[in-house]
Motif scaffolding. Sequence first.
Motif, PDB file in Angstrom:
ATOM      1  N   UNK A 189      -0.369  -5.689 -13.161  1.00 35.23           N
ATOM      2  CA  UNK A 189      -1.774  -5.705 -13.553  1.00 35.23           C
ATOM      3  C   UNK A 189      -2.638  -6.275 -12.427  1.00 35.23           C
ATOM      4  N   UNK A 190      -2.135  -7.301 -11.780  1.00 35.99           N
ATOM      5  CA  UNK A 190      -2.870  -7.891 -10.658  1.00 35.99           C
ATOM      6  C   UNK A 190      -2.990  -6.898  -9.511  1.00 35.99           C
ATOM      7  N   UNK A 191      -1.893  -6.223  -9.186  1.00 35.27           N
ATOM      8  CA  UNK A 191      -1.914  -5.216  -8.115  1.00 35.27           C
ATOM      9  C   UNK A 191      -2.876  -4.085  -8.464  1.00 35.27           C
ATOM     10  N   UNK A 192      -2.819  -3.610  -9.701  1.00 33.57           N
ATOM     11  CA  UNK A 192      -3.712  -2.530 -10.134  1.00 33.57           C
ATOM     12  C   UNK A 192      -5.169  -2.980 -10.035  1.00 33.57           C
ATOM     13  N   UNK A 193      -5.451  -4.208 -10.420  1.00 34.21           N
ATOM     14  CA  UNK A 193      -6.806  -4.750 -10.315  1.00 34.21           C
ATOM     15  C   UNK A 193      -7.280  -4.810  -8.885  1.00 34.21           C
ATOM     16  N   UNK A 194      -6.413  -5.230  -7.995  1.00 32.54           N
ATOM     17  CA  UNK A 194      -6.783  -5.291  -6.574  1.00 32.54           C
ATOM     18  C   UNK A 194      -7.020  -3.898  -6.008  1.00 32.54           C
ATOM     19  N   UNK A 195      -6.202  -2.941  -6.433  1.00 33.14           N
ATOM     20  CA  UNK A 195      -6.408  -1.565  -5.982  1.00 33.14           C
ATOM     21  C   UNK A 195      -7.754  -1.028  -6.471  1.00 33.14           C
ATOM     22  N   UNK A 196      -8.094  -1.321  -7.736  1.00 37.50           N
ATOM     23  CA  UNK A 196      -9.386  -0.889  -8.270  1.00 37.50           C
ATOM     24  C   UNK A 196     -10.537  -1.535  -7.489  1.00 37.50           C
ATOM     25  N   UNK A 197     -10.379  -2.814  -7.200  1.00 37.64           N
ATOM     26  CA  UNK A 197     -11.405  -3.526  -6.420  1.00 37.64           C
ATOM     27  C   UNK A 197     -11.546  -2.913  -5.030  1.00 37.64           C
ATOM     28  N   UNK A 198     -10.418  -2.593  -4.415  1.00 39.04           N
ATOM     29  CA  UNK A 198     -10.443  -2.009  -3.069  1.00 39.04           C
ATOM     30  C   UNK A 198     -11.106  -0.634  -3.105  1.00 39.04           C
ATOM     31  N   UNK A 199     -10.787   0.177  -4.101  1.00 31.15           N
ATOM     32  CA  UNK A 199     -11.403   1.499  -4.214  1.00 31.15           C
ATOM     33  C   UNK A 199     -12.896   1.370  -4.457  1.00 31.15           C
ATOM     34  N   UNK A 200     -13.261   0.436  -5.309  1.00 29.55           N
ATOM     35  CA  UNK A 200     -14.673   0.222  -5.625  1.00 29.55           C
ATOM     36  C   UNK A 200     -15.409  -0.238  -4.375  1.00 29.55           C
ATOM     37  N   UNK A 201     -14.792  -1.112  -3.612  1.00 23.98           N
ATOM     38  CA  UNK A 201     -15.402  -1.614  -2.372  1.00 23.98           C
ATOM     39  C   UNK A 201     -15.567  -0.524  -1.328  1.00 23.98           C
ATOM     40  N   UNK A 202     -14.648   0.435  -1.299  1.00 14.15           N
ATOM     41  CA  UNK A 202     -14.718   1.517  -0.309  1.00 14.15           C
ATOM     42  C   UNK A 202     -15.762   2.558  -0.673  1.00 14.15           C
ATOM     43  N   UNK A 203     -16.073   2.697  -1.956  1.00 10.58           N
ATOM     44  CA  UNK A 203     -17.015   3.730  -2.366  1.00 10.58           C
ATOM     45  C   UNK A 203     -18.456   3.238  -2.328  1.00 10.58           C
ATOM     46  N   UNK A 204     -18.656   1.926  -2.137  1.00  7.54           N
ATOM     47  CA  UNK A 204     -20.017   1.372  -2.131  1.00  7.54           C
ATOM     48  C   UNK A 204     -20.647   1.568  -0.793  1.00  7.54           C
TER      49      UNK A 204
END
Length: 72
Positions: free
Chosen positions: A57-72
């Motif tokens: 869950x932590x890894x998935x959360x970090x991946x979501x954060x990273x994807x969100x950060x890249x799309x901004x």
Amino acid sequence: MTQDELDLLDREERIFKCFQAAIDLLNPEEARDPAKVRELLDFLAEEYTHAREALMARVAGRLREARHGCTV
């Protein structure tokens, strides 16, 4: 008592029983109680599953954060 308190008491009892089973496994002169060993293995399997789920869950959360950060 709340459910959290009851769960904590159950967990404490299971940990104690697992320590007893581990001690019994270290003493070759004692007869091994299969129920104690089964409890130990069940507990370890559950703890491993919970830890693995939390980690994933932590890894998935970090991946979501990273994807969100890249799309901004």
